[in-house]
Scaffold this active site. Structure first.
Site, short mmCIF file in Angstrom:
data_model
loop_
_atom_site.label_atom_id
_atom_site.label_comp_id
_atom_site.label_asym_id
_atom_site.label_seq_id
_atom_site.Cartn_x
_atom_site.Cartn_y
_atom_site.Cartn_z
N TRP A 114 0.83 -1.22 0.00
CA TRP A 114 0.00 0.00 0.00
C TRP A 114 0.85 1.25 0.00
O TRP A 114 0.52 2.23 -0.66
CB TRP A 114 -1.00 -0.03 1.15
N ASP A 184 -1.60 6.69 6.43
CA ASP A 184 -2.68 5.83 5.94
C ASP A 184 -2.94 4.79 7.03
O ASP A 184 -2.12 3.91 7.26
CB ASP A 184 -2.23 5.16 4.63
N LYS A 208 -12.58 -1.83 6.87
CA LYS A 208 -11.88 -2.83 7.70
C LYS A 208 -12.30 -2.68 9.16
O LYS A 208 -12.91 -3.58 9.72
CB LYS A 208 -10.38 -2.71 7.53
N1 PMP Z 1 -4.37 1.52 2.16
C1 PMP Z 1 -4.42 0.37 2.85
C2 PMP Z 1 -3.48 0.17 3.99
C3 PMP Z 1 -5.35 -0.61 2.50
O1 PMP Z 1 -5.40 -1.76 3.17
C4 PMP Z 1 -6.24 -0.38 1.43
C5 PMP Z 1 -7.30 -1.36 1.01
N2 PMP Z 1 -7.07 -2.68 1.22
C6 PMP Z 1 -6.12 0.83 0.73
C7 PMP Z 1 -5.21 1.76 1.14
C8 PMP Z 1 -7.02 1.12 -0.45
O2 PMP Z 1 -8.28 1.40 0.04
P1 PMP Z 1 -9.55 1.60 -0.89
O3 PMP Z 1 -9.91 0.28 -1.43
O4 PMP Z 1 -10.56 2.16 0.08
O5 PMP Z 1 -9.19 2.57 -1.96
#
Ligand code: PMP
Length: 372
Positions: A114, A184, A208
């Site tokens: 991520w 994040d 989550k």
């Molecule tokens: N950052 C992290 C740490 C994530 O786990 C995720 C989704 N699994 C995201 C960003 C992306 O999130 P979204 O699907 O809401 O765009």
């Protein structure tokens, strides 16, 4: 029983052992409360989904949900709480669009999948630099944060507090002085207490630890969200949402409503210290099985950086991993397959995943080892 829309409804309730990474398990109490209010929200004669976002009911819900964040996280004065759309992925772009001017550079701590995505996205908008990376050890840890040297024209430093795919979690955060620290926290927000005053901005997709997908929370210092570049598209400017109390356009009202219920559930369940205690207790069960398996299971993360949200592990080879997933599914476990990009296995143990679900998995893992 058949309903009028051709959907078969079972009368005996079954709840899976749900280890999905996101969208993920929600507290049963929350789902039941939402079901109760589904046809008549607080005497309005309609569900929250059916009413105007300009109604008194919705305004109250919007304000109360912000207040719940403020009290759960002890957010100091001088911060805004925004409810946006587009997921955390849209934040990967909005952050540099709003906060990275042409004469500055943005630092990224690269801890896994991520962080890599956030870093790549920022490169579309301005100058960036890699402040630290754990690539040399296959993203099994958080790199040394104490030696990060920020240039004087650093716009911000971006970190990913929990790498959902690799199962690596920051235990401490870097000290960035006057440079805003942006985190994040999509996969560990509200799973433990954090000192918000250390951050310029915290953001998280809801699916989550906060509720269903559809809403993204941004908690940020006023000065970061109140002065976006005037040339930016209206919807992509933080100041649009900040000036309009997150009601500039139609919000994801049902997602905000569900998040409100989840926050109440956290509050009534003892707050963030209690969430942290439970998450540690739950994941200890699984890490213990891994550590005592004589190498039958191997954890991906270095023990010092193990996530309390995503337990990642491998078995001896892919054939055994396949058998593990297949047998786990037959035993009622859902979501244990690792992310398609890294393989292996992963158990996501967010706040709403009960202790009993983790205990059942620990027992299954022990039995599986005996059998194989
Ligand atoms: N950052 C992290 C740490 C994530 O786990 C995720 C989704 N699994 C995201 C960003 C992306 O999130 P979204 O699907 O809401 O765009």
């Amino acid at each position: 029983m058949m309903t009028g829309v051709g959907i078969h409804v079972t009368t005996t309730m079954k709840r899976a052992f749900n280890f999905n990474a996101g969208p993920a398990a929600l507290p049963l109490e929350v789902l039941k409360a939402a079901a109760e209010q589904m046809t008549d929200y607080e005497g309005a004669g309609m569900s929250i989904m059916e009413m105007s976002h300009r109604s008194k009911h919705y305004e109250r819900l919007n304000d109360e949900t912000q207040q719940l964040f403020r009290s759960l996280l002890s957010i100091p004065e001088g911060y805004k709480v925004l409810f946006l759309q587009g997921g955390a992925s849209t934040q990967f772009a909005m952050i540099p669009m709003n906060l990275l001017p042409a004469d500055k550079t943005a630092g990224y701590v690269v801890t896994g999948s991520w962080a890599i995505k956030a870093f790549k996205e920022a490169q579309l908008f301005g100058a960036t630099f890699e402040a630290a990376s754990s690539k040399p050890t296959a993203y099994d840890r958080v790199p040394d944060l104490s030696s990060i040297a920020l240039p004087s024209n650093a716009a911000y430093l971006h970190v990913t507090s929990n790498e959902t795919i690799e199962g690596v979690q920051m235990q401490t955060f870097p000290n960035t002085g006057n440079t805003p620290l942006i985190a994040d926290m999509s996969s560990d927000i509200l799973s433990r207490p954090v000192d918000v005053s250390k951050f310029g901005m915290i953001y998280a997709g809801a699916q989550k630890n906060l509720g269903p997908s559809g809403v993204t929370v941004v908690i940020a210092k006023d000065e970061l969200v109140d002065a976006s570049p005037k040339t930016l598209a209206t919807m992509l400017r933080y100041d649009t949402h900040s000036a309009n109390n997150s009601l500039y356009n139609t919000p994801p009202s049902f997602s905000v409503y569900m998040m409100n219920l989840v926050l109440r559930w956290i509050r009534d369940g003892g707050g963030l210290s209690e969430m942290e205690r439970r998450n540690k207790e739950k994941t200890d069960l699984l890490y213990r099985v891994i550590d005592e398996s004589d190498g039958f299971y191997t954890g991906h993360a270095d023990p010092a950086y193990r996530s309390r949200m995503n337990v990642t592990f491998r078995l001896k080879d892919e054939a055994l991993e396949k058998a593990f997933i297949k047998e786990s599914e037959a035993a009622g476990f859902v979501g244990l397959k690792g992310h398609r990009s890294v393989g292996g296995c992963r158990a996501s143990t967010y706040n709403a995943v009960p202790y009993e679900t983790c205990a059942a998995l620990a027992e299954f893992m022990t039995d599986f080892q005996k059998k194989h």
